[in-house]
Design a protein around this motif. Structure first.
Motif: not given
Length: 175
Positions: A51, A53-54, A86, A89, A95-97, A114, A116
């Motif tokens: 994860f 940088n997410i 993950a 991305m 980045n957003r999950l 995501d 991505g």
């Protein structure tokens, strides 16, 4: 070298396990389970470094009824979808999950979304096919196994994706 042999042995063992899972209908050990607890457990067991940088968000609906399902198998589905998200991305910024649960009528939904790079339209129709992969290291069995597990629960898994914007997987399970 012994460590390397162990790694190779683990790779081969995991591949053979995947082959067994894809070649036959999964055997389920169903019991009453709380979807949100299963999602939390799956997320907690993933290595934190995936994860990096997410921005990870869990949006779990309150008051969901327990369902009759195989905890371990559904956790495997969530784990695989989150890992794939993950990885997707890794090459983009912002980045957003999001892992979400919700109820829609008699259906309980698990949504993994995501931001991505997205999946090309020509690949979308093949992503649940065994051995289809766009990854250098992948076997192409992960999503095929996810689909088998979800279908064994009398559920369904769908995907939508837009290039440059991201991908969303929706698992629908009977409540």
């Amino acid at each position: 070298t012994q460590t390397q042999q162990m790694t190779n042995k683990e790779i081969i063992t995991n591949f053979l396990d995947d082959m067994l899972h894809i070649s036959k209908q999964p055997e389920l050990k169903k019991s009453k389970l709380n979807i949100n607890e299963m999602i939390k457990k799956a997320m907690d067991e993933l290595p934190a470094e995936i994860f990096f940088n997410i921005d990870v968000q869990q949006e779990l609906a309150g008051g969901l009824p327990d369902i009759l399902a195989d905890f371990k198998r559904l956790k495997q589905v969530v784990t695989n979808l989150v890992k794939n998200a993950a990885e997707a991305m890794g090459e983009v910024s912002g980045n957003r999950l999001v892992v979400r649960s919700e109820q829609e009528g008699d259906v309980i939904k698990i949504i993994v979304s995501d931001t991505g790079k997205g999946i090309p339209e020509e690949d979308l129709k093949h992503i649940f096919d065994p051995f289809f992969t766009t990854k250098g290291k992948g076997t192409g069995l992960g999503l095929a196994i996810c689909q088998r597990i979800v279908e064994a629960h009398d559920g369904r898994i769908d995907v939508t994706s837009k290039m440059g914007e991201g991908t969303t997987f929706v698992v629908r399970l009977p409540g």
